[in-house]
Motif scaffolding. Structure first.
Motif, mmCIF file in Angstrom:
data_model
loop_
_atom_site.group_PDB
_atom_site.id
_atom_site.type_symbol
_atom_site.label_atom_id
_atom_site.label_comp_id
_atom_site.label_asym_id
_atom_site.label_seq_id
_atom_site.Cartn_x
_atom_site.Cartn_y
_atom_site.Cartn_z
ATOM 1 N N ARG A 290 0.826 -1.208 0.000
ATOM 2 C CA ARG A 290 0.000 0.000 0.000
ATOM 3 C C ARG A 290 0.863 1.262 0.000
ATOM 4 N N HIS A 291 2.071 1.145 0.510
ATOM 5 C CA HIS A 291 2.981 2.306 0.577
ATOM 6 C C HIS A 291 4.269 2.006 -0.191
ATOM 7 N N ALA A 292 4.122 1.382 -1.339
ATOM 8 C CA ALA A 292 5.274 0.856 -2.079
ATOM 9 C C ALA A 292 6.278 1.916 -2.502
ATOM 10 N N ARG A 293 5.844 3.174 -2.661
ATOM 11 C CA ARG A 293 6.741 4.207 -3.173
ATOM 12 C C ARG A 293 7.438 4.998 -2.072
ATOM 13 N N ALA A 294 7.224 4.621 -0.838
ATOM 14 C CA ALA A 294 7.836 5.338 0.284
ATOM 15 C C ALA A 294 9.069 4.598 0.785
ATOM 16 N N PRO A 295 10.061 5.326 1.327
ATOM 17 C CA PRO A 295 11.242 4.673 1.911
ATOM 18 C C PRO A 295 10.833 3.801 3.087
ATOM 19 N N ILE A 296 11.513 2.695 3.256
ATOM 20 C CA ILE A 296 11.101 1.725 4.260
ATOM 21 C C ILE A 296 11.152 2.287 5.677
ATOM 22 N N LYS A 297 12.117 3.160 5.974
ATOM 23 C CA LYS A 297 12.133 3.696 7.338
ATOM 24 C C LYS A 297 10.875 4.508 7.618
ATOM 25 N N ALA A 298 10.428 5.294 6.639
ATOM 26 C CA ALA A 298 9.187 6.056 6.821
ATOM 27 C C ALA A 298 8.013 5.122 7.075
ATOM 28 N N ILE A 299 8.019 3.972 6.418
ATOM 29 C CA ILE A 299 6.947 2.992 6.607
ATOM 30 C C ILE A 299 6.971 2.416 8.013
ATOM 31 N N VAL A 300 8.167 2.070 8.502
ATOM 32 C CA VAL A 300 8.288 1.452 9.831
ATOM 33 C C VAL A 300 7.880 2.434 10.930
#
Length: 243
Positions: free
Chosen positions: A165-175
């Motif tokens: 769902r948040h594929a275009r965001a950097p992983i740290k922002a996701i976590v």
């Protein structure tokens, strides 16, 4: 005593995360089963935004403190007669106890006086929030958000859907998103990604199946170990952790 004293790691104090929130929750537990005899608060402070402070005073005085809960970065306190107080600690919030008859200081914005002690919320920067709910069950806003990391609902299926769902965001922002990784903040996110061998700037959608598996495993590990080590008494993380 102030939890962010000089003999504790200052790096962990500015933004309470899952384990620190659990520690602060327990600070009020010495008042369980006891009656609230007075409520002192600063009604115009933004920490009470959207909350009827008069209702807090009217409903809590004379009630007994029954249970406490922690979920992600939030705490919830149950009182008799269907009264609930939710507290988000924000960046600088701390819960502590003081002797009975304690007089609040400038940044002690919410105090529940009991016969044997006072339960105190201090928040110098006012990024936290106090909410009140009256009802037989816990409030809707407490149930909102992602699943507890320790629960069966935080599984590979949930993780994959959230990352996609948040594929275009950097992983740290996701976590750091609380509706997916409840309770995870900056230092825990760094620890998780370091252990999972994933660069913080990698886009979520670019993670391989193996990386996703490591992310799930290390998120569970860091969360559970933080609660086990830091939650009881604010101890330091192990020396081999990134922090």
């Amino acid at each position: 005593s102030d939890v962010c004293s000089s003999d504790l790691p200052a790096l962990r104090c500015p933004m309470p995360e899952l384990a620190e929130v659990e520690f602060f929750r327990k600070q009020w537990d010495c008042g369980l089963g006891q009656k609230i005899i007075a409520v002192q608060l600063h009604p115009r402070k933004r920490i009470f935004r959207g909350t009827n402070t008069r209702k807090i005073v009217d409903q809590l005085v004379g009630r007994h403190f029954l249970r406490s809960f922690a979920r992600g970065k939030q705490t919830l306190f149950k009182f008799s007669a269907g009264n609930w107080i939710g507290i988000h600690l924000g960046m600088s919030g701390k819960l502590r106890t003081e002797p009975a008859g304690f007089r609040p200081e400038k940044h002690d914005h919410f105090v529940l006086q009991q016969l044997q002690q006072a339960l105190v919320l201090r928040d110098a920067r006012l990024f936290g929030r106090v909410r009140f709910h009256h009802g037989r069950s816990e409030p809707e806003w407490w149930r909102a958000g992602g699943p507890d990391i320790s629960s069966d609902k935080f599984d590979r299926r949930f993780l994959n859907a959230f990352l996609d769902r948040h594929a275009r965001a950097p992983i740290k922002a996701i976590v750091l998103m609380q509706n997916g990784f409840a309770g995870i903040g900056n230092w825990m996110a760094d620890e998780i990604l370091w252990r999972a061998k994933i660069a913080p700037s990698v886009l979520a959608g670019a993670l391989s199946a193996a990386q996703r598996a490591r992310l799930l495993r290390e998120t569970r590990f860091v969360a559970s170990e933080s609660l086990r080590i830091i939650g009881p008494d604010f101890s330091d993380p192990p020396a081999d952790w990134l922090i």
